[in-house]
Design a protein around this motif. Structure first.
Motif, mmCIF file in Angstrom:
data_model
loop_
_atom_site.group_PDB
_atom_site.id
_atom_site.type_symbol
_atom_site.label_atom_id
_atom_site.label_comp_id
_atom_site.label_asym_id
_atom_site.label_seq_id
_atom_site.Cartn_x
_atom_site.Cartn_y
_atom_site.Cartn_z
ATOM 1 N N TYR A 28 50.606 30.788 37.303
ATOM 2 C CA TYR A 28 51.453 30.584 38.492
ATOM 3 C C TYR A 28 52.536 29.548 38.232
ATOM 4 N N ASN A 29 52.718 29.279 36.954
ATOM 5 C CA ASN A 29 53.828 28.409 36.509
ATOM 6 C C ASN A 29 53.851 27.051 37.188
ATOM 7 N N GLU A 30 52.717 26.501 37.493
ATOM 8 C CA GLU A 30 52.719 25.171 38.111
ATOM 9 C C GLU A 30 53.125 24.133 37.072
ATOM 10 N N THR A 31 54.136 23.380 37.416
ATOM 11 C CA THR A 31 54.655 22.379 36.477
ATOM 12 C C THR A 31 54.107 20.994 36.839
ATOM 13 N N ASP A 32 54.292 20.060 35.934
ATOM 14 C CA ASP A 32 53.904 18.676 36.220
ATOM 15 C C ASP A 32 54.587 18.178 37.493
ATOM 16 N N GLN A 33 55.844 18.611 37.694
ATOM 17 C CA GLN A 33 56.597 18.157 38.871
ATOM 18 C C GLN A 33 55.992 18.732 40.157
ATOM 19 N N ASP A 34 55.616 20.026 40.125
ATOM 20 C CA ASP A 34 54.926 20.613 41.284
ATOM 21 C C ASP A 34 53.640 19.843 41.559
ATOM 22 N N LEU A 35 52.947 19.540 40.469
ATOM 23 C CA LEU A 35 51.636 18.900 40.639
ATOM 24 C C LEU A 35 51.764 17.489 41.174
ATOM 25 N N ALA A 36 52.825 16.791 40.774
ATOM 26 C CA ALA A 36 53.056 15.447 41.324
ATOM 27 C C ALA A 36 53.209 15.541 42.846
ATOM 28 N N GLY A 77 46.036 21.434 39.408
ATOM 29 C CA GLY A 77 46.503 21.462 38.023
ATOM 30 C C GLY A 77 45.614 22.205 37.054
ATOM 31 N N HIS A 78 44.703 23.036 37.571
ATOM 32 C CA HIS A 78 43.859 23.797 36.645
ATOM 33 C C HIS A 78 44.748 24.589 35.687
ATOM 34 N N SER A 79 44.314 24.734 34.459
ATOM 35 C CA SER A 79 45.177 25.390 33.452
ATOM 36 C C SER A 79 45.507 26.824 33.835
ATOM 37 N N GLU A 80 44.614 27.465 34.607
ATOM 38 C CA GLU A 80 44.935 28.836 35.044
ATOM 39 C C GLU A 80 46.072 28.821 36.063
#
Ligand code: PGA
Length: 249
Positions: A101-109, A93-96
Protein backbone atom coordinates in the motif's frame (compact mmCIF):
# COMPACT_ATOMS: atom_id res chain seq x y z
CA UNK A 1 11.66 -2.15 33.84
CA UNK A 2 10.51 -2.42 30.27
CA UNK A 3 7.60 -4.71 29.52
CA UNK A 4 7.62 -8.08 27.84
CA UNK A 5 4.95 -8.15 25.13
CA UNK A 6 3.77 -10.86 22.77
CA UNK A 7 1.36 -9.61 20.10
CA UNK A 8 -0.46 -11.78 17.57
CA UNK A 9 -0.99 -10.17 14.18
CA UNK A 10 -3.81 -12.11 12.57
CA UNK A 11 -3.49 -10.17 9.30
CA UNK A 12 -6.35 -10.81 6.82
CA UNK A 13 -7.36 -14.11 8.41
CA UNK A 14 -10.43 -15.28 10.34
CA UNK A 15 -14.05 -14.32 9.76
CA UNK A 16 -16.39 -13.92 12.72
CA UNK A 17 -16.87 -17.64 13.35
CA UNK A 18 -13.15 -18.39 13.29
CA UNK A 19 -12.50 -15.32 15.44
CA UNK A 20 -14.97 -16.55 18.07
CA UNK A 21 -13.43 -19.99 18.03
CA UNK A 22 -9.81 -18.77 18.26
CA UNK A 23 -10.68 -16.42 21.12
CA UNK A 24 -12.44 -19.21 22.95
CA UNK A 25 -9.31 -21.38 22.48
CA UNK A 26 -7.09 -18.54 23.69
CA UNK A 27 -9.16 -18.20 26.86
CA UNK A 28 -8.46 -21.85 27.68
CA UNK A 29 -4.70 -21.30 27.69
CA UNK A 30 -2.74 -20.62 30.85
CA UNK A 31 -0.23 -17.83 30.97
CA UNK A 32 2.87 -18.66 32.99
CA UNK A 33 5.03 -15.73 31.92
CA UNK A 34 5.00 -12.02 32.69
CA UNK A 35 4.41 -11.08 29.04
CA UNK A 36 1.52 -8.80 28.11
CA UNK A 37 -0.64 -10.51 25.51
CA UNK A 38 -2.13 -8.68 22.55
CA UNK A 39 -4.10 -9.87 19.54
CA UNK A 40 -4.80 -7.95 16.34
CA UNK A 41 -7.86 -9.31 14.51
CA UNK A 42 -9.12 -7.67 11.35
CA UNK A 43 -11.24 -4.49 11.65
CA UNK A 44 -14.61 -6.20 11.29
CA UNK A 45 -13.92 -8.45 14.28
CA UNK A 46 -12.34 -5.93 16.63
CA UNK A 47 -15.56 -5.13 18.45
CA UNK A 48 -16.43 -8.77 19.04
CA UNK A 49 -12.85 -9.53 20.12
CA UNK A 50 -12.80 -6.55 22.47
CA UNK A 51 -16.15 -7.41 24.05
CA UNK A 52 -15.33 -11.07 24.51
CA UNK A 53 -11.94 -10.51 26.13
CA UNK A 54 -12.97 -7.76 28.55
CA UNK A 55 -12.44 -10.02 31.55
CA UNK A 56 -9.24 -11.54 30.22
CA UNK A 57 -5.62 -10.64 30.28
CA UNK A 58 -5.61 -10.04 26.50
CA UNK A 59 -5.51 -6.64 24.82
CA UNK A 60 -7.19 -6.29 21.44
CA UNK A 61 -5.30 -4.01 19.07
CA UNK A 62 -5.79 -2.78 15.48
CA UNK A 63 -3.58 -3.64 12.50
CA UNK A 64 -3.67 -0.19 10.91
CA UNK A 65 -5.49 3.15 10.83
CA UNK A 66 -5.67 6.31 8.73
CA UNK A 67 -3.75 9.47 9.58
CA UNK A 68 -6.77 11.75 9.28
CA UNK A 69 -9.25 12.21 12.08
CA UNK A 70 -12.21 11.80 9.68
CA UNK A 71 -13.41 12.81 6.24
CA UNK A 72 -13.69 11.63 2.66
CA UNK A 73 -11.41 8.59 2.79
CA UNK A 74 -13.55 5.75 1.48
CA UNK A 75 -12.73 2.43 3.08
CA UNK A 76 -10.50 3.84 5.81
CA UNK A 77 -10.69 3.65 9.61
CA UNK A 78 -9.77 6.48 11.99
CA UNK A 79 -8.21 6.54 15.42
CA UNK A 80 -11.47 7.92 16.83
CA UNK A 81 -13.41 4.97 15.42
CA UNK A 82 -10.99 2.53 17.02
CA UNK A 83 -11.17 4.35 20.33
CA UNK A 84 -14.95 4.39 20.20
CA UNK A 85 -14.95 0.58 20.45
CA UNK A 86 -12.32 0.46 23.17
CA UNK A 87 -9.17 -0.09 21.08
CA UNK A 88 -6.17 1.66 22.63
CA UNK A 89 -3.26 0.34 20.58
CA UNK A 90 -2.53 0.21 16.85
CA UNK A 91 0.12 -1.51 14.75
CA UNK A 92 1.64 0.93 12.25
CA UNK A 93 4.19 0.49 9.49
CA UNK A 94 3.94 -3.26 9.00
CA UNK A 95 6.11 -4.25 6.03
CA UNK A 96 3.04 -5.53 4.19
CA UNK A 97 1.47 -2.06 4.47
CA UNK A 98 4.71 -0.51 3.27
CA UNK A 99 5.12 -2.97 0.38
CA UNK A 100 1.54 -3.37 -0.90
CA UNK A 101 0.00 0.00 0.00
CA UNK A 102 3.06 2.16 -0.51
CA UNK A 103 3.09 3.52 3.01
CA UNK A 104 6.09 5.79 3.32
CA UNK A 105 8.01 6.94 6.38
CA UNK A 106 6.28 10.31 5.93
CA UNK A 107 2.80 8.72 5.94
CA UNK A 108 3.78 6.76 9.00
CA UNK A 109 5.03 9.85 10.84
CA UNK A 110 1.55 11.32 10.34
CA UNK A 111 -0.17 8.15 11.49
CA UNK A 112 2.03 8.01 14.59
CA UNK A 113 1.16 11.63 15.40
CA UNK A 114 -2.56 10.95 14.99
CA UNK A 115 -2.45 7.85 17.17
CA UNK A 116 -0.54 9.66 19.93
CA UNK A 117 -2.84 12.70 19.70
CA UNK A 118 -5.69 10.27 20.34
CA UNK A 119 -3.86 8.86 23.34
CA UNK A 120 -3.32 5.54 21.66
CA UNK A 121 -0.24 3.37 21.90
CA UNK A 122 1.66 2.45 18.76
CA UNK A 123 3.42 -0.75 17.82
CA UNK A 124 5.75 0.66 15.19
CA UNK A 125 7.13 -1.88 12.70
CA UNK A 126 10.18 -1.59 10.51
CA UNK A 127 12.90 -3.81 9.10
CA UNK A 128 15.23 -4.29 6.18
CA UNK A 129 14.70 -6.34 3.04
CA UNK A 130 16.95 -9.22 2.04
CA UNK A 131 18.81 -7.09 -0.51
CA UNK A 132 19.61 -4.54 2.21
CA UNK A 133 21.07 -7.22 4.44
CA UNK A 134 23.04 -8.81 1.62
CA UNK A 135 24.53 -5.40 0.87
CA UNK A 136 25.33 -4.87 4.56
CA UNK A 137 22.95 -1.90 4.74
CA UNK A 138 20.51 -3.24 7.31
CA UNK A 139 21.49 -0.82 10.07
CA UNK A 140 21.27 2.24 7.82
CA UNK A 141 17.85 1.18 6.53
CA UNK A 142 16.48 0.54 10.01
CA UNK A 143 17.97 3.73 11.41
CA UNK A 144 16.34 5.77 8.63
CA UNK A 145 12.96 4.10 9.09
CA UNK A 146 12.96 4.88 12.81
CA UNK A 147 14.34 8.39 12.48
CA UNK A 148 12.01 9.44 9.66
CA UNK A 149 8.84 8.28 11.36
CA UNK A 150 9.59 8.82 15.05
CA UNK A 151 12.43 11.19 15.78
CA UNK A 152 10.31 14.32 15.54
CA UNK A 153 8.61 13.15 18.77
CA UNK A 154 9.29 14.45 22.26
CA UNK A 155 11.03 12.04 24.63
CA UNK A 156 8.08 11.71 26.99
CA UNK A 157 5.77 10.14 24.37
CA UNK A 158 8.05 7.14 23.92
CA UNK A 159 6.22 5.55 26.85
CA UNK A 160 3.44 5.02 24.29
CA UNK A 161 5.67 3.54 21.60
CA UNK A 162 6.53 -0.13 21.22
CA UNK A 163 9.05 -0.95 18.50
CA UNK A 164 8.84 -4.08 16.37
CA UNK A 165 11.89 -5.04 14.34
CA UNK A 166 10.75 -7.32 11.55
CA UNK A 167 13.29 -8.18 8.89
CA UNK A 168 11.19 -8.51 5.74
CA UNK A 169 13.07 -11.63 4.63
CA UNK A 170 11.94 -13.43 7.80
CA UNK A 171 8.22 -12.63 7.64
CA UNK A 172 6.09 -15.62 6.74
CA UNK A 173 9.08 -17.33 5.17
CA UNK A 174 9.96 -19.78 7.92
CA UNK A 175 13.40 -18.19 7.91
CA UNK A 176 14.05 -16.54 11.26
CA UNK A 177 16.82 -14.14 12.09
CA UNK A 178 19.22 -15.97 14.36
CA UNK A 179 18.94 -14.94 18.00
CA UNK A 180 22.30 -13.19 17.59
CA UNK A 181 21.15 -11.28 14.49
CA UNK A 182 18.05 -10.17 16.40
CA UNK A 183 20.08 -9.17 19.44
CA UNK A 184 22.63 -7.23 17.35
CA UNK A 185 19.89 -5.24 15.63
CA UNK A 186 17.92 -4.64 18.83
CA UNK A 187 21.06 -3.38 20.57
CA UNK A 188 21.70 -1.09 17.59
CA UNK A 189 18.12 0.23 17.76
CA UNK A 190 18.46 0.90 21.48
CA UNK A 191 21.75 2.69 20.89
CA UNK A 192 20.12 4.81 18.18
CA UNK A 193 17.38 5.77 20.65
CA UNK A 194 19.94 6.50 23.34
CA UNK A 195 21.97 8.78 21.07
CA UNK A 196 18.97 11.04 20.50
CA UNK A 197 16.81 10.62 23.59
CA UNK A 198 19.21 9.41 26.28
CA UNK A 199 19.49 6.39 28.46
CA UNK A 200 16.18 6.53 30.21
CA UNK A 201 14.06 6.46 27.05
CA UNK A 202 16.26 3.81 25.41
CA UNK A 203 16.06 1.54 28.45
CA UNK A 204 12.30 1.78 28.79
CA UNK A 205 11.15 1.16 25.20
CA UNK A 206 10.12 -2.43 24.50
CA UNK A 207 11.59 -3.75 21.26
CA UNK A 208 9.78 -6.77 19.82
CA UNK A 209 11.18 -9.13 17.22
CA UNK A 210 8.93 -10.40 14.40
CA UNK A 211 9.51 -12.84 11.60
CA UNK A 212 8.73 -16.56 11.79
CA UNK A 213 8.73 -16.75 15.58
CA UNK A 214 7.45 -20.22 16.49
CA UNK A 215 7.15 -22.26 19.70
CA UNK A 216 10.43 -23.98 18.90
CA UNK A 217 12.55 -20.84 18.48
CA UNK A 218 10.85 -18.30 20.77
CA UNK A 219 12.77 -19.16 23.92
CA UNK A 220 16.14 -18.64 22.34
CA UNK A 221 15.15 -15.37 20.68
CA UNK A 222 13.44 -14.03 23.82
CA UNK A 223 16.49 -15.05 25.84
CA UNK A 224 18.47 -12.21 24.30
CA UNK A 225 18.82 -9.16 26.55
CA UNK A 226 17.46 -6.57 24.11
CA UNK A 227 14.56 -8.65 22.79
CA UNK A 228 11.49 -7.73 24.83
CA UNK A 229 8.90 -9.79 23.02
CA UNK A 230 7.53 -10.75 19.66
CA UNK A 231 5.10 -9.79 16.94
CA UNK A 232 3.74 -13.10 15.78
CA UNK A 233 1.98 -13.74 12.47
CA UNK A 234 1.37 -17.34 11.39
CA UNK A 235 1.84 -18.93 14.80
CA UNK A 236 -0.68 -16.56 16.40
CA UNK A 237 -3.51 -18.25 14.50
CA UNK A 238 -3.24 -21.31 16.73
CA UNK A 239 -3.99 -20.75 20.43
CA UNK A 240 -1.62 -23.41 21.74
CA UNK A 241 1.28 -22.30 19.57
CA UNK A 242 0.64 -18.66 20.45
CA UNK A 243 0.63 -19.35 24.18
CA UNK A 244 3.69 -21.54 23.89
CA UNK A 245 5.37 -18.40 22.54
CA UNK A 246 3.82 -16.16 25.24
CA UNK A 247 5.12 -18.59 27.85
CA UNK A 248 8.60 -18.72 26.33
CA UNK A 249 9.62 -15.86 28.64
P1 PGA B 1 5.17 -14.34 10.73
O1 PGA B 1 4.68 -12.82 10.63
O2 PGA B 1 5.28 -14.68 12.20
O3 PGA B 1 4.12 -15.14 10.04
O4 PGA B 1 6.51 -14.40 10.05
C1 PGA B 1 5.17 -11.84 11.48
C2 PGA B 1 4.55 -10.51 11.17
O5 PGA B 1 4.29 -10.22 9.99
O6 PGA B 1 4.28 -9.71 12.09
Amino acid sequence: MRKHIVAGNWKMNNGLIQTKSLISDLKKQTKTSDAEVMIAPTFTNLWHAFESTRQDDIEVVAQNMHFSENGAYTGEISAGMLKSIGIKTVILGHSERRAYYNETDQDLAKKVDTALANEMKVIFCFGEELADRKAGNEETVVENQIKNALFHLEADVFKNIILAYEPVWAIGTGETATPDQAQDMHAFIRKTLENTYGNEVADEVSILYGGSVKPNNAKEIFGKPDVDGGLIGGASLNAEDFFAIVNAF
